[in-house]
Design a protein around this motif. Sequence first.
Motif, PDB file in Angstrom:
ATOM      1  N   GLU A 129      -1.704   2.416 -10.649  1.00  0.00           N
ATOM      2  CA  GLU A 129      -3.163   2.269 -11.014  1.00  0.00           C
ATOM      3  C   GLU A 129      -3.644   1.236 -10.424  1.00  0.00           C
ATOM      4  OE1 GLU A 129      -5.657   1.610 -15.057  1.00  0.00           O
ATOM      5  OE2 GLU A 129      -3.529   1.898 -15.300  1.00  0.00           O
ATOM      6  N   ASN A 130      -4.826   1.600  -9.957  1.00  0.00           N
ATOM      7  CA  ASN A 130      -5.446   0.644  -9.308  1.00  0.00           C
ATOM      8  C   ASN A 130      -6.276  -0.185 -10.356  1.00  0.00           C
ATOM      9  OD1 ASN A 130      -6.583  -1.043  -7.162  1.00  0.00           O
ATOM     10  ND2 ASN A 130      -8.350   0.445  -6.928  1.00  0.00           N
ATOM     11  N   LEU A 182      -3.802  -5.095  -9.970  1.00  0.00           N
ATOM     12  CA  LEU A 182      -3.403  -4.835  -8.388  1.00  0.00           C
ATOM     13  C   LEU A 182      -4.347  -5.330  -7.522  1.00  0.00           C
ATOM     14  CD1 LEU A 182      -1.627  -3.246  -6.690  1.00  0.00           C
ATOM     15  CD2 LEU A 182      -2.991  -1.180  -7.205  1.00  0.00           C
ATOM     16  N   LYS A 183      -5.614  -5.278  -8.155  1.00  0.00           N
ATOM     17  CA  LYS A 183      -6.752  -5.591  -7.269  1.00  0.00           C
ATOM     18  C   LYS A 183      -6.525  -7.179  -7.124  1.00  0.00           C
ATOM     19  CE  LYS A 183      -9.947  -2.215  -8.717  1.00  0.00           C
ATOM     20  NZ  LYS A 183     -11.438  -1.659  -9.745  1.00  0.00           N
ATOM     21  N   THR A 217       0.838  -1.099  -0.201  1.00  0.00           N
ATOM     22  CA  THR A 217       0.018  -0.068  -0.050  1.00  0.00           C
ATOM     23  C   THR A 217       0.812   1.235   0.201  1.00  0.00           C
ATOM     24  OG1 THR A 217      -1.985  -1.020   0.933  1.00  0.00           O
ATOM     25  CG2 THR A 217      -1.666   1.350   1.331  1.00  0.00           C
ATOM     26  N   VAL A 220       2.437   1.655  -3.431  1.00  0.00           N
ATOM     27  CA  VAL A 220       1.275   1.862  -4.535  1.00  0.00           C
ATOM     28  C   VAL A 220       0.978   3.431  -4.282  1.00  0.00           C
ATOM     29  CG1 VAL A 220      -1.199   1.850  -5.057  1.00  0.00           C
ATOM     30  CG2 VAL A 220       0.303  -0.099  -4.752  1.00  0.00           C
ATOM     31  N   GLU A 221       0.764   3.810  -3.169  1.00  0.00           N
ATOM     32  CA  GLU A 221       0.686   5.229  -2.881  1.00  0.00           C
ATOM     33  C   GLU A 221       1.757   6.303  -3.250  1.00  0.00           C
ATOM     34  OE1 GLU A 221      -0.464   5.549   1.097  1.00  0.00           O
ATOM     35  OE2 GLU A 221      -2.565   4.675   0.757  1.00  0.00           O
ATOM     36  N   TYR A 224      -3.784  -7.751  -4.368  1.00  0.00           N
ATOM     37  CA  TYR A 224      -4.438  -7.851  -3.086  1.00  0.00           C
ATOM     38  C   TYR A 224      -5.122  -9.013  -2.606  1.00  0.00           C
ATOM     39  CZ  TYR A 224      -3.034  -2.989  -1.912  1.00  0.00           C
ATOM     40  OH  TYR A 224      -2.291  -1.725  -1.757  1.00  0.00           O
TER      41      TYR A 224
END
Length: 216
Positions: free
Chosen positions: A80-81, A85-86, A71, A74-75, A89
């Motif tokens: 890009e989400n 990436l999803k 996290t 990524v931030e 997770y």
Amino acid sequence: MRPATLILIILLLAGRLNAQHSVWDKWDREVIEKANTGAGFSLYTEEEKKVVFFMNLARTDGKHFAETILTEYVEANNIENNSYLKSLYRDLRKVEDLGLLFPEKDLTLIAQGHAEESGRTGHVGHKDFNKRFDPLMGNPYNSVGENCSYGYQNAIDIVITLLIDDGVESLGHRKNFLKPEFNSVGVAIREHKQYGYNCVIDFGKQDRSELNDVPF
């Protein structure tokens, strides 16, 4: 590992993640120390040791890795989400105690050879995979795998981008990272003619029942 050494590792890694110490405060120090299996491995650079370290953290507690290190990365990098990436997770939430990866000289030499040859020629991919690994199959390894990264020289970039595996429909790199049976690893980061840098990570499964699991 001496406390001062452990603290230095945490500070160095936190700096690369552009994170405050809060990210590392959320990790148990014993877990951090155990994950650093490459610390005493003489064939590795400091960045190659960190590749093993980050892989081991993800394999030890995927959910916690996702909530903290992933996290933060990524931030900090405005990733890009997207669907890849999803799905990462989701996959990491299922990961717990897969077993640590320990550096091995034979896998490291293969990784070094491929990274150096690829870097010199500008090659991309797993050229001569079977030829390179056949001598090790059956003894000592029952199965092997390989990840190749291009364009990155820092461990955190290498590990996170391969875990996300954006654009790779099979998610082959991610699967190698999170394959429970793999317990041995070789890492090499070298310059690359076309992409600046390439990293080769070679994985192996062997019977470790008679080994001390102490890197040399």
